[in-house]
Design a protein around this motif. Sequence first.
Motif, PDB file in Angstrom:
ATOM      1  N   THR A 111      -8.927  10.031   9.712  1.00 27.76           N
ATOM      2  CA  THR A 111      -7.838  10.988   9.927  1.00 27.76           C
ATOM      3  C   THR A 111      -7.300  10.889  11.344  1.00 27.76           C
ATOM      4  OG1 THR A 111      -8.848  12.521   8.340  1.00 27.76           O
ATOM      5  CG2 THR A 111      -7.224  13.438   9.861  1.00 27.76           C
ATOM      6  N   LEU A 112      -5.983  10.814  11.451  1.00 24.67           N
ATOM      7  CA  LEU A 112      -5.284  10.880  12.729  1.00 24.67           C
ATOM      8  C   LEU A 112      -4.598  12.229  12.816  1.00 24.67           C
ATOM      9  CD1 LEU A 112      -4.145   9.586  15.352  1.00 24.67           C
ATOM     10  CD2 LEU A 112      -2.236   8.742  13.955  1.00 24.67           C
ATOM     11  N   VAL A 113      -4.925  12.993  13.842  1.00 20.44           N
ATOM     12  CA  VAL A 113      -4.314  14.303  14.078  1.00 20.44           C
ATOM     13  C   VAL A 113      -3.382  14.179  15.283  1.00 20.44           C
ATOM     14  CG1 VAL A 113      -4.727  16.739  14.583  1.00 20.44           C
ATOM     15  CG2 VAL A 113      -6.348  15.474  13.149  1.00 20.44           C
TER      16      VAL A 113
ATOM     17  N   LEU B  49      -5.563   9.788   6.302  1.00 18.86           N
ATOM     18  CA  LEU B  49      -4.700  10.932   6.581  1.00 18.86           C
ATOM     19  C   LEU B  49      -4.041  10.764   7.945  1.00 18.86           C
ATOM     20  CD1 LEU B  49      -6.934  14.041   5.714  1.00 18.86           C
ATOM     21  CD2 LEU B  49      -4.826  13.419   4.541  1.00 18.86           C
ATOM     22  N   VAL B  50      -2.747  11.130   8.027  1.00 21.26           N
ATOM     23  CA  VAL B  50      -2.078  11.328   9.310  1.00 21.26           C
ATOM     24  C   VAL B  50      -1.526  12.751   9.270  1.00 21.26           C
ATOM     25  CG1 VAL B  50      -0.298  10.578  10.909  1.00 21.26           C
ATOM     26  CG2 VAL B  50      -1.483   8.881   9.494  1.00 21.26           C
ATOM     27  N   GLN B  51      -2.066  13.609  10.110  1.00 21.35           N
ATOM     28  CA  GLN B  51      -1.752  15.027  10.108  1.00 21.35           C
ATOM     29  C   GLN B  51      -0.978  15.371  11.385  1.00 21.35           C
ATOM     30  OE1 GLN B  51      -2.365  15.749   6.943  1.00 21.35           O
ATOM     31  NE2 GLN B  51      -3.768  17.460   7.261  1.00 21.35           N
TER      32      GLN B  51
ATOM     33  N   VAL C  22       0.670  11.147   4.796  1.00 19.24           N
ATOM     34  CA  VAL C  22       1.239  11.507   6.098  1.00 19.24           C
ATOM     35  C   VAL C  22       1.918  12.857   5.921  1.00 19.24           C
ATOM     36  CG1 VAL C  22       2.818  10.867   7.947  1.00 19.24           C
ATOM     37  CG2 VAL C  22       1.602   9.079   6.682  1.00 19.24           C
ATOM     38  N   GLY C  23       1.418  13.881   6.602  1.00 15.23           N
ATOM     39  CA  GLY C  23       1.956  15.223   6.424  1.00 15.23           C
ATOM     40  C   GLY C  23       2.347  15.864   7.733  1.00 15.23           C
ATOM     41  N   HIS C  24       3.481  16.586   7.702  1.00 15.16           N
ATOM     42  CA  HIS C  24       3.915  17.354   8.866  1.00 15.16           C
ATOM     43  C   HIS C  24       3.841  18.833   8.537  1.00 15.16           C
ATOM     44  CE1 HIS C  24       7.275  19.572  10.969  1.00 15.16           C
ATOM     45  NE2 HIS C  24       6.480  19.223  11.952  1.00 15.16           N
TER      46      HIS C  24
ATOM     47  N   GLU D  30       0.843  -1.196   0.000  1.00 17.90           N
ATOM     48  CA  GLU D  30       0.000   0.000   0.000  1.00 17.90           C
ATOM     49  C   GLU D  30       0.880   1.248   0.000  1.00 17.90           C
ATOM     50  OE1 GLU D  30      -2.896   0.094   3.083  1.00 17.90           O
ATOM     51  OE2 GLU D  30      -3.713  -1.869   2.602  1.00 17.90           O
ATOM     52  N   PRO D  31       0.616   2.202  -0.907  1.00 12.74           N
ATOM     53  CA  PRO D  31       1.454   3.400  -0.972  1.00 12.74           C
ATOM     54  C   PRO D  31       1.151   4.381   0.153  1.00 12.74           C
ATOM     55  CG  PRO D  31      -0.207   3.449  -2.698  1.00 12.74           C
ATOM     56  CD  PRO D  31      -0.350   2.130  -2.020  1.00 12.74           C
ATOM     57  N   VAL D  32       2.206   4.921   0.718  1.00 10.57           N
ATOM     58  CA  VAL D  32       2.126   5.952   1.752  1.00 10.57           C
ATOM     59  C   VAL D  32       2.972   7.126   1.270  1.00 10.57           C
ATOM     60  CG1 VAL D  32       2.490   6.530   4.175  1.00 10.57           C
ATOM     61  CG2 VAL D  32       1.956   4.167   3.517  1.00 10.57           C
ATOM     62  N   VAL D  33       2.344   8.273   1.049  1.00 11.10           N
ATOM     63  CA  VAL D  33       3.054   9.457   0.572  1.00 11.10           C
ATOM     64  C   VAL D  33       3.250  10.395   1.760  1.00 11.10           C
ATOM     65  CG1 VAL D  33       3.130  11.286  -1.144  1.00 11.10           C
ATOM     66  CG2 VAL D  33       1.908   9.165  -1.657  1.00 11.10           C
ATOM     67  N   LEU D  34       4.491  10.854   1.939  1.00  8.19           N
ATOM     68  CA  LEU D  34       4.847  11.660   3.101  1.00  8.19           C
ATOM     69  C   LEU D  34       5.266  13.066   2.654  1.00  8.19           C
ATOM     70  CD1 LEU D  34       6.512   8.578   3.496  1.00  8.19           C
ATOM     71  CD2 LEU D  34       6.106   9.388   5.822  1.00  8.19           C
ATOM     72  N   GLY D  35       4.641  14.080   3.247  1.00  4.49           N
ATOM     73  CA  GLY D  35       4.954  15.469   2.922  1.00  4.49           C
ATOM     74  C   GLY D  35       5.618  16.159   4.097  1.00  4.49           C
ATOM     75  N   HIS D  36       6.806  16.713   3.883  1.00  4.20           N
ATOM     76  CA  HIS D  36       7.585  17.303   4.974  1.00  4.20           C
ATOM     77  C   HIS D  36       7.123  18.716   5.322  1.00  4.20           C
ATOM     78  CE1 HIS D  36       9.940  20.114   2.443  1.00  4.20           C
ATOM     79  NE2 HIS D  36       9.973  19.143   1.533  1.00  4.20           N
TER      80      HIS D  36
END
Length: 270
Positions: A210-212, A115-117, A92-94, A21-27
């Motif tokens: 969504t996980l915040v 989403l993981v925020q 997944v974004g920070h 499963e693809p997980v895209v991470l944004g810094h």
Amino acid sequence: MPTLSLNGAEAFYADSGGDGEPVVLGHGYLMTSALWDRQAEALAEAGYRAVRLDWRGQGRSEVTAGGYDPWGLAADALALADRLGLERFHWVGHSMGGYVGYRLALRAPRRVASLVQIGTAAGAEGGAARRQYDALLWALRALGYGAVLGRVLPILYGPTYLADPARAADRTEQERRIRSNSRAGVFRAGRGIFGRDDVAGQLGRITAPTLVVTGEHDRPHPPHQGRADAERIPDATFVELADVGHTPPAEAPAETTRLVLDWLRRHPIA
């Protein structure tokens, strides 16, 4: 690290590959995709396909004239997913990557599986904070990183992390990564994200689970903001990390990785 042309910007990205499963991470702002080194390694070991990119103007991606607002960056993220053949993916974004995450979920709800925020917020930048950040941006542009890092580091990281002698080498590496960014690119990116619109009133439209996650000592986006955002999303969970500041992936990498992996296992792509 390979490159792709995304909406007129030559963007650097990393892809662990595989058929998981693809997980895209944004810094986050002032950082690079290297922020996610430890999480990406753990994701790949767990069987996921970890994809991350340097936002335009930061890391090794091209410094462009425009396209830095979160909606434009969301278009870049979707273009990356299209080029890599990722029909549905976890995001997944920070911080800055979280601004993008909310807009991705609003613009392309069928593409975002979950989403993981982390250390982020849906609202616009407040007046006092906006003035402070604008002043730091102009000082950086005119005088360089040495003139602003003393004020920026306590915004990016919590007091325990900054004071821990055992983390000195890691702090040096984090600062090196910040300084590696183009000053012009960081200036343009800052103007784009600090002038972002307010999407808090649209969070009720988000269908992705969504996980915040917010650090207890997060100065830019304190826990009450993350909690309020989570309450607006129909299927959301809020977690506050004790004794952590704005950047959990660096300050609490093991805990951040555990939270992300646990969330993904409980929300597989159908």
